[in-house]
Design an enzyme around this catalytic site. Structure first.
Site, mmCIF file in Angstrom:
data_model
loop_
_atom_site.group_PDB
_atom_site.id
_atom_site.type_symbol
_atom_site.label_atom_id
_atom_site.label_comp_id
_atom_site.label_asym_id
_atom_site.label_seq_id
_atom_site.Cartn_x
_atom_site.Cartn_y
_atom_site.Cartn_z
ATOM 1 N N ASP A 13 -1.892 7.693 3.730
ATOM 2 C CA ASP A 13 -1.480 6.455 4.011
ATOM 3 C C ASP A 13 -2.320 6.036 5.454
ATOM 4 O O ASP A 13 -2.736 7.159 6.332
ATOM 5 C CB ASP A 13 -0.175 6.360 4.212
ATOM 6 C CG ASP A 13 0.415 4.889 4.133
ATOM 7 O OD1 ASP A 13 -0.247 4.102 4.127
ATOM 8 O OD2 ASP A 13 1.759 4.763 4.198
ATOM 9 N N GLU A 14 -2.310 4.873 5.607
ATOM 10 C CA GLU A 14 -2.932 4.182 7.096
ATOM 11 C C GLU A 14 -4.302 4.875 7.333
ATOM 12 O O GLU A 14 -4.458 5.594 8.505
ATOM 13 C CB GLU A 14 -1.656 4.749 8.349
ATOM 14 C CG GLU A 14 -0.332 4.324 7.907
ATOM 15 C CD GLU A 14 -0.298 2.833 8.298
ATOM 16 O OE1 GLU A 14 -1.166 2.166 8.716
ATOM 17 O OE2 GLU A 14 0.803 2.249 8.410
ATOM 18 N N LYS B 167 0.889 -1.261 -0.072
ATOM 19 C CA LYS B 167 0.059 -0.064 0.093
ATOM 20 C C LYS B 167 0.786 1.236 0.085
ATOM 21 O O LYS B 167 0.762 2.235 -0.569
ATOM 22 C CB LYS B 167 -1.076 -0.024 1.130
ATOM 23 C CG LYS B 167 -2.050 -0.992 1.437
ATOM 24 C CD LYS B 167 -3.056 -0.973 2.222
ATOM 25 C CE LYS B 167 -2.097 -1.119 3.760
ATOM 26 N NZ LYS B 167 -1.331 -2.582 4.057
ATOM 27 N N THR B 168 1.829 1.305 1.048
ATOM 28 C CA THR B 168 2.756 2.594 0.906
ATOM 29 C C THR B 168 3.350 2.701 -0.453
ATOM 30 O O THR B 168 3.592 3.727 -0.860
ATOM 31 C CB THR B 168 3.687 2.116 2.186
ATOM 32 O OG1 THR B 168 2.857 2.311 3.305
ATOM 33 C CG2 THR B 168 4.499 3.697 2.227
ATOM 34 N N GLN C 44 -5.782 -3.243 10.615
ATOM 35 C CA GLN C 44 -4.590 -2.563 11.385
ATOM 36 C C GLN C 44 -5.311 -1.636 11.760
ATOM 37 O O GLN C 44 -4.297 -0.532 12.565
ATOM 38 C CB GLN C 44 -3.493 -2.413 10.360
ATOM 39 C CG GLN C 44 -2.768 -3.656 9.950
ATOM 40 C CD GLN C 44 -1.726 -3.376 9.112
ATOM 41 O OE1 GLN C 44 -0.509 -2.851 9.371
ATOM 42 N NE2 GLN C 44 -1.657 -3.344 7.804
ATOM 43 N N ARG D 40 4.861 -7.510 11.015
ATOM 44 C CA ARG D 40 6.030 -6.586 10.744
ATOM 45 C C ARG D 40 7.049 -7.388 10.328
ATOM 46 O O ARG D 40 8.468 -7.028 9.972
ATOM 47 C CB ARG D 40 6.565 -5.835 12.114
ATOM 48 C CG ARG D 40 5.370 -5.094 12.625
ATOM 49 C CD ARG D 40 5.194 -3.947 11.779
ATOM 50 N NE ARG D 40 3.885 -4.316 11.295
ATOM 51 C CZ ARG D 40 3.215 -4.040 9.971
ATOM 52 N NH1 ARG D 40 3.911 -3.034 9.310
ATOM 53 N NH2 ARG D 40 2.125 -4.211 9.425
HETATM 54 N N1 LIG Z 1 5.329 -5.668 -6.481
HETATM 55 C C1 LIG Z 1 6.282 -5.812 -5.502
HETATM 56 N N2 LIG Z 1 7.590 -6.391 -5.687
HETATM 57 C C2 LIG Z 1 8.627 -6.605 -4.848
HETATM 58 N N3 LIG Z 1 8.364 -6.031 -3.623
HETATM 59 C C3 LIG Z 1 7.336 -5.525 -3.221
HETATM 60 C C4 LIG Z 1 6.063 -5.303 -4.150
HETATM 61 N N4 LIG Z 1 5.096 -4.551 -3.462
HETATM 62 C C5 LIG Z 1 5.613 -4.227 -2.383
HETATM 63 N N5 LIG Z 1 6.720 -4.870 -1.850
HETATM 64 C C6 LIG Z 1 7.649 -4.791 -0.848
HETATM 65 O O1 LIG Z 1 6.755 -5.399 0.218
HETATM 66 C C7 LIG Z 1 7.083 -4.602 1.444
HETATM 67 C C8 LIG Z 1 5.722 -4.459 1.868
HETATM 68 O O2 LIG Z 1 5.606 -2.945 1.059
HETATM 69 P P1 LIG Z 1 4.492 -1.896 1.888
HETATM 70 O O3 LIG Z 1 5.140 -1.408 3.077
HETATM 71 O O4 LIG Z 1 4.314 -0.956 0.982
HETATM 72 O O5 LIG Z 1 3.250 -2.528 2.156
HETATM 73 P P2 LIG Z 1 1.824 -2.135 3.090
HETATM 74 O O6 LIG Z 1 0.561 -2.542 2.295
HETATM 75 O O7 LIG Z 1 2.014 -0.500 3.088
HETATM 76 O O8 LIG Z 1 2.227 -2.499 4.575
HETATM 77 P P3 LIG Z 1 1.699 -2.200 5.953
HETATM 78 O O9 LIG Z 1 0.316 -2.532 6.087
HETATM 79 O O10 LIG Z 1 2.431 -2.900 7.143
HETATM 80 O O11 LIG Z 1 1.805 -0.727 5.929
HETATM 81 C C9 LIG Z 1 7.951 -3.464 1.295
HETATM 82 O O12 LIG Z 1 9.344 -4.076 1.558
HETATM 83 C C10 LIG Z 1 7.880 -3.196 -0.221
HETATM 84 O O13 LIG Z 1 9.231 -2.887 -1.034
HETATM 85 MG MG LIG Z 2 2.137 0.948 4.924
#
Ligand SMILES: Nc1ncnc2c1ncn2[C@@H]1O[C@H](COP(=O)(O)OP(=O)(O)OP(=O)(O)O)[C@@H](O)[C@H]1O
Ligand SMILES: [Mg+2]
Length: 725
Positions: free
Chosen positions: A222-223, A35-36, A253, A605
């Site tokens: 975000d969040e 997402k981020t 979350q 995490r």
């Molecule tokens: N398409 C992709 N290919 C490879 N790595 C990815 C891809 N998408 C995300 N990632 C990696 O996966 C990890 C999680 O991504 P991110 O932090 O954006 O998730 P999130 O959904 O924001 O998580 P959270 O809910 O914990 O905030 C990061 O290390 C990111 O770089």
């Molecule tokens: Mg995130």
């Protein structure tokens, strides 16, 4: 123009989210699904492909640290620096920026100051006194949460019905009203007020609002699951006029319900923002299949869910380790032993996150880390800008620019001690109250009218001229010189330097560090009042959930502050009933679900390895507790878990110590004195402390104690006369 690199490292659903051209876009997806990452790429896409100016983009993050990271990730993608034009920050940071630009319309003095939670409490204490409220019956903390809670919901004192007969509500309302007056009079605003004021600014000033509605073409959040009512209303009012908005979040979350966050905002979003596209991301890129399965199994027990699937193409990875410790010392030892193993392998210290439910757990863990010589850093603990000496220095600096800042005066009027006693301060407060004046103005008048006895009057006069003097000496000087002048001439350096022991030394070093911080301080805005920005930044950083230093050290933090972060290795300490879930939450199904979401946040995490530990007996807040394994951990399928039990037959403290590899002779002497590792002891001079180790035997047996005030000391056991607590 080849822009494929913006989409290269994304899966189909992520690409969809990055390029969506719907006015409202809601990305609803589980932890670690990107997402981020999508937000960052979407901003780059908007700028590079859709041709939006960075100036027309606003991005809201959860912490100042996340904002800085986001900015640098975007710069990386764009291959160039963004100037200050793009607004990236927390809700608080952005609200502050807005209020500074429109102080007058927001009914604030130009040089208003932020009141952090410490200062807020100080002010409330004063108000309680003024209203003759007994602190034991009416704790100021309770008033603070009453006020903050109502502000988070957008309610001022005038909005609350005071129905008769309820003494609690009536009293709280009196405090709230008086507090609002006092803040307005002093030109200070607290964290919740920042948000509320920013909302009212737009609501009550159509011209200001329309300027920003025209300026911002796109806002990203975000969040999103942790926005409160005021934050949501703020977004709504801004985006009312055809602007597009992207929110990313995960209902599983949502962990700040206790601070006013509302999961319902997620469902509300597609009702309030027309033509919203909802995009789901289902692939997790962060964790091994084992860790993900565990997280999914835990969260499946919640009933209030929007429902999401999360899968990974990754490997199973290691099983999750679960350690049943004898007590909290044993647990801490287990954790540091495992860390030492990991550090001997290929892991760096910064690869390791150590999470816990409650701040009070950190002390024992910290002591074990110190003993093991493993550098660590605490996120969200006592941070630099929260320290006493730094707050003193900042208070002087604040007074050089705003004399009416009562909170700053209260803090330093007699620090360093200069003979201004409580009686004088009382007189000033009373005078201020009776004449509706600031403390500063009251002091000036009181002196002019000769109300005070000569000696007290002289002391007060000296304080006033000290401040005037500081203001004069610092005028037009570079920021670091201003800070240097203030810490010297105020007497703070000398005052803290005279405090005994290492503490005084550390305080002096911190003050010097403040000069360096000022030297390195820059602003995006060339016309900015640097001192002002510096003070504001300090207040905002102190309110941040996460610190922003990246050294190679193990990262300690509460589960709440771990949101959005990831670590190759995660330890979660204290997975016990009554601690996690917290005992305040076990009776209430809604709060229990929030605790379970917190468990989900914690587990997700971890990228590769997850260690869980609990203590069969735990001393916390001075009490011995015997708790069983957390229900959340029992919800994890047992085939995903390896139970580690190092000394399960051991119940006696002395043999327990031996099993942990202590020198047995020294330990026997210690045992003869009724002591064991981790024992709290009292020394007649050094005060209370914790036993960290033993060495030698017989008459030369020595004990190492970490005293709360005096730090680490080795004492000869025979003469130490330690009293076991
Ligand atoms: N398409 C992709 N290919 C490879 N790595 C990815 C891809 N998408 C995300 N990632 C990696 O996966 C990890 C999680 O991504 P991110 O932090 O954006 O998730 P999130 O959904 O924001 O998580 P959270 O809910 O914990 O905030 C990061 O290390 C990111 O770089
Ligand atoms: Mg995130």
């Amino acid at each position: 123009m080849d822009v494929s690199y913006i989409l290269n490292d994304l899966n189909d659903a992520q690409r969809d989210a990055v390029t969506a051209d719907s006015p409202g876009t809601l990305v609803l997806a589980g932890a670690g699904s990107g997402k981020t990452r999508v937000l960052v790429h979407r901003i780059a896409w908007k700028i590079k492909v859709e041709g939006l100016s960075p100036y027309s983009i606003m991005a809201v993050t959860f912490t100042n640290k996340a904002a800085r990271e986001m900015r640098s990730r975007i710069e990386e993608l764009l291959g160039g620096q963004l100037n200050g034009g793009m607004w990236v920050g927390t809700f608080h940071g952005l609200a502050h920026r807005l209020l500074k630009a429109h102080a007058q319309e927001a009914r604030l003095p130009e040089n208003f100051q932020i009141l952090d939670s410490d200062d807020q409490l100080r002010l409330l204490k004063r108000i309680h006194k003024e209203l003759n409220l007994d602190d034991s019956r009416w704790p100021p903390r309770q008033s603070a949460s009453f006020i903050n809670g109502h502000k988070d919901e957008g309610r001022r004192s005038a909005h609350i019905d005071e129905y008769r007969g309820d003494l609690y509500l009536q009293t709280m309302l009196r405090v709230y009203r008086r507090y609002e007056e006092a803040c307005q009079q002093q030109g200070v605003i607290d964290f919740a007020e920042l948000l509320l004021r920013a909302l009212e600014l737009w609501r009550d000033n159509p011209a200001v609002l329309s300027h920003y509605q025209q300026r911002f073409a796109h806002v990203l959040v975000d969040e999103f699951q942790d926005t409160n009512a005021v934050q949501y209303a703020w977004l709504r009012i801004l985006a009312g006029n055809g602007m597009s908005i992207t929110a990313v979040g995960d209902d599983d979350q949502s962990i700040y319900g206790w601070r006013g966050a509302r999961i319902e905002n997620i469902q509300q979003f597609s009702k309030d923002f027309t033509d919203t596209r909802i995009i789901r991301l289902e692939q997790n890129y962060r964790s091994t299949a084992t860790i993900l399965k565990a997280a999914n199994a835990v969260i499946a027990n919640n009933s209030q869910r929007l429902g999401k699937e999360l899968w990974t193409s990754g490997e199973d990875g290691d099983r999750i380790s679960l350690f049943a410790a004898f007590n909290e010392q044993d647990e801490a030892r287990f954790i540091t032993d495992r860390m030492e193993d990991l550090l001997r392998q290929d892991y760096a210290r910064s690869d390791i996150g150590l999470l816990y439910r409650s701040n009070a757990q950190s002390r024992i863990l910290e002591e074990a880390l110190i003993r093991a010589g493993i550098p660590y850093r605490i996120y969200g603990g006592q941070r630099f800008y929260d320290r006493l000496e730094i707050k003193n220095a900042l208070a002087y600096l604040r007074l050089t620019s705003l004399r009416d800042d009562d909170t700053a005066i209260e803090r330093v009027i007699n620090t360093p001690t200069r003979g201004i006693g409580n009686r004088t301060i009382e007189i000033l407060r009373e005078f201020a109250r009776d004449h509706q004046l600031s403390l500063w103005k009251s002091a000036v008048t009181v002196i002019q009218q000769g109300i005070l006895p000569a000696r007290a009057g002289n002391a007060l006069r000296a304080f006033l001229s000290l401040i005037e003097d500081l203001a004069e000496k610092t005028a037009d000087k570079p920021l670091d010189e201003q800070v240097d002048i203030v810490i010297q001439a105020s007497g703070l350096i000398e005052f803290h330097g005279n405090e005994k022991g290492e503490k005084g030394q550390a305080r002096v070093e911190n003050l010097q560090e403040l000069v360096s911080a000022a030297r390195g301080f820059e602003s995006d805005d060339p016309d900015a009042d640097l001192l002002r920005e510096f003070l504001d930044q300090a207040a905002l950083d102190a309110g941040d959930q996460q610190a922003d230093e990246h050294e190679d050290s193990v990262q300690l933090m509460t589960l709440h502050s771990a949101k959005g972060l990831e670590f190759p290795v995660v330890f979660i300490a204290g997975v016990e009933e009554n601690l996690f879930p917290h005992k305040m939450s076990v009776e209430d199904p809604a709060r229990l679900e929030e605790e379970r979401r917190l468990a989900y946040v914690g587990i997700t995490r971890a990228e590769q390895k997850l260690y869980l530990s609990y203590a069969e007996s735990r001393r916390l807040h001075g009490q011995e507790n015997f708790n069983s394994l957390s229900r959340f951990i029992r919800e994890i399928p047992s085939e995903l878990i390896d139970e580690v039990r190092i000394n399960n037959t051991v119940t006696r403290p002395s043999s327990y110590n031996r099993n942990l590899g202590m020198s047995s002779r020294a330990e026997q002497s210690a045992a003869a004195h009724g002591m064991m590792l981790g024992q709290r002891v009292l020394h007649s001079i050094f005060g209370a402390g914790i036993v960290l180790g033993f060495e030698g035997q017989g008459a030369s047996a020595r004990v190492q104690v970490n005293f709360e005030d005096e730090g680490n000391k080795w004492l000869v056991l025979q003469y130490a006369n330690l009293q076991v607590l």
